[in-house]
Design a protein around this motif. Sequence first.
Motif, PDB file in Angstrom:
ATOM      1  N   TYR A 137     -12.297   6.104  12.784  1.00  0.00           N
ATOM      2  CA  TYR A 137     -11.339   7.174  12.566  1.00  0.00           C
ATOM      3  C   TYR A 137     -11.976   8.281  11.731  1.00  0.00           C
ATOM      4  N   GLN A 155     -13.221   0.431   4.092  1.00  0.00           N
ATOM      5  CA  GLN A 155     -12.627   1.607   3.497  1.00  0.00           C
ATOM      6  C   GLN A 155     -11.121   1.520   3.661  1.00  0.00           C
ATOM      7  N   LEU A 157      -7.111   2.002   4.535  1.00  0.00           N
ATOM      8  CA  LEU A 157      -6.431   2.036   5.820  1.00  0.00           C
ATOM      9  C   LEU A 157      -6.376   3.475   6.326  1.00  0.00           C
ATOM     10  N   MET A 158      -6.422   3.627   7.622  1.00  0.00           N
ATOM     11  CA  MET A 158      -6.338   4.980   8.153  1.00  0.00           C
ATOM     12  C   MET A 158      -4.904   5.466   8.054  1.00  0.00           C
ATOM     13  N   PRO A 159      -4.687   6.741   7.775  1.00  0.00           N
ATOM     14  CA  PRO A 159      -3.325   7.256   7.706  1.00  0.00           C
ATOM     15  C   PRO A 159      -2.667   7.194   9.073  1.00  0.00           C
ATOM     16  N   GLU A 160      -1.348   7.054   9.039  1.00  0.00           N
ATOM     17  CA  GLU A 160      -0.619   7.010  10.299  1.00  0.00           C
ATOM     18  C   GLU A 160      -0.537   8.413  10.884  1.00  0.00           C
ATOM     19  N   ARG A 161      -0.721   8.486  12.183  1.00  0.00           N
ATOM     20  CA  ARG A 161      -0.636   9.787  12.852  1.00  0.00           C
ATOM     21  C   ARG A 161       0.816  10.079  13.210  1.00  0.00           C
ATOM     22  N   LEU A 163       3.945  10.890  15.456  1.00  0.00           N
ATOM     23  CA  LEU A 163       4.211  10.431  16.816  1.00  0.00           C
ATOM     24  C   LEU A 163       4.625  11.618  17.671  1.00  0.00           C
ATOM     25  N   PRO A 170       0.964   6.293  18.397  1.00  0.00           N
ATOM     26  CA  PRO A 170       0.472   6.486  17.043  1.00  0.00           C
ATOM     27  C   PRO A 170      -0.930   5.903  16.899  1.00  0.00           C
ATOM     28  N   GLY A 171      -1.611   6.339  15.856  1.00  0.00           N
ATOM     29  CA  GLY A 171      -2.944   5.811  15.623  1.00  0.00           C
ATOM     30  C   GLY A 171      -4.012   6.528  16.414  1.00  0.00           C
ATOM     31  N   ASP A 177      -0.195  16.605  10.804  1.00  0.00           N
ATOM     32  CA  ASP A 177       1.157  16.715  10.237  1.00  0.00           C
ATOM     33  C   ASP A 177       1.615  18.161  10.165  1.00  0.00           C
TER      34      ASP A 177
ATOM     35  N   PRO B  92      -1.669   0.856  11.698  1.00  0.00           N
ATOM     36  CA  PRO B  92      -0.424   1.638  11.735  1.00  0.00           C
ATOM     37  C   PRO B  92       0.442   1.329  12.944  1.00  0.00           C
ATOM     38  N   ARG B  96       4.284  -0.018  12.712  1.00  0.00           N
ATOM     39  CA  ARG B  96       5.392   0.683  13.367  1.00  0.00           C
ATOM     40  C   ARG B  96       6.160  -0.265  14.289  1.00  0.00           C
ATOM     41  N   TYR B 179       4.260   2.220   5.489  1.00  0.00           N
ATOM     42  CA  TYR B 179       2.805   2.252   5.702  1.00  0.00           C
ATOM     43  C   TYR B 179       2.152   3.325   4.840  1.00  0.00           C
TER      44      TYR B 179
END
Lengths: 177, 186
Positions: A137, A155, A157-161, A163, A170-171, A177, B92, B96, B179
Amino acid sequence: MSTFALDQIHQQLPEALVERYVDRAGDAWGVIKPEQIPHVAKLLKERLGFRMFISMDAVDRLHLPAEEQDPRFEVLYFLRSVERNELARLKVRVNEGDEVHSIRGVYQGANWGERFVWDFYGVSFKGHGDLRRLLMYEEFKGHALRKDYPLRGRQGLMPERPLKDLFRGPGTNGVAD
Amino acid sequence: MASDTDIAPILTTRRDEATGFLQKVISKGLGWARKYSLFTYPFATACCGMEYMSVAASRYDISRFGAEFPRFSPRQADLLMVVGTINLKQAPILKRVYEQMTEPKWVVSFGVCASSGGFYDNYAVLQGIDRIIPVDVYIPGCPPRPEQVLDGLMMLQDKIASEHHGLGNKAKLPERPGYRDIVLSK
């Protein structure tokens, strides 16, 4: 073992070929200069019939003996000719920070291959045009398959994308944003 | 003034002794019904998915225990089976899916990769799904035998039967971090 491809490169583009050798498994390799690889690819694809791009990879030689560490990276190309049933094995040697010229203009399949090498080894390609990470990511720092990347270098967690991209979900690298 | 049982979260256990007789009977009846009608959402990402198919198919036949119907929509499921490796890019998505399930809901971690990362102790894999969602039963094995899965399912059924189930429960849902909060706290 046919060495047609390397012979032709040797005859037609002698200035591009740094050296050629046979490895332990008996396969012939050609080492190409970083700025000449698009010309070699063009020769192979358009005049010699190596129309199929098989794969690309890289090798980090950081832990090898000192005389083999310079240059540090090898970028490997595998190109196949279906008519001749021959696999051309080419490689380019670069140090960290050097750029390899992209062959995306010749082989469209090299798009993801070069993005993969950039993602995991940090070798950048000049003229690629869209050099983003392929598998990791965007927030990931560093290049995971380098020998100096820590083994358990996890590292955050990746931030949530958001939707917004309903088809990819997502992801994915959707809209910010 | 609200009594202690009114503000009890749905998923807490060991509240039975404090509740009245009728409530106890209803809770037992609901628990009995819920433990034999688990609708599974199989979040199958890796080779454990083959083992899940084996459990679901005729030889081991998970439908003998009531968990017969895989529902491929989280909104219709009450048991989330996380079957296989969850890497950081999938985290994520899993979170969800879990949030989309309706209460009451339970989670089974199927195999060591989902439980602890397994042998993928590297840069890309989430080291256990309990870092992002609560887990009720862990099933070890790489992959687990179908008998182990059935054993885990029966343990979950015992857990469900011993929980407090309210009828028309208006109590607030348990607080679970989103999350975004988990990402920020790291």
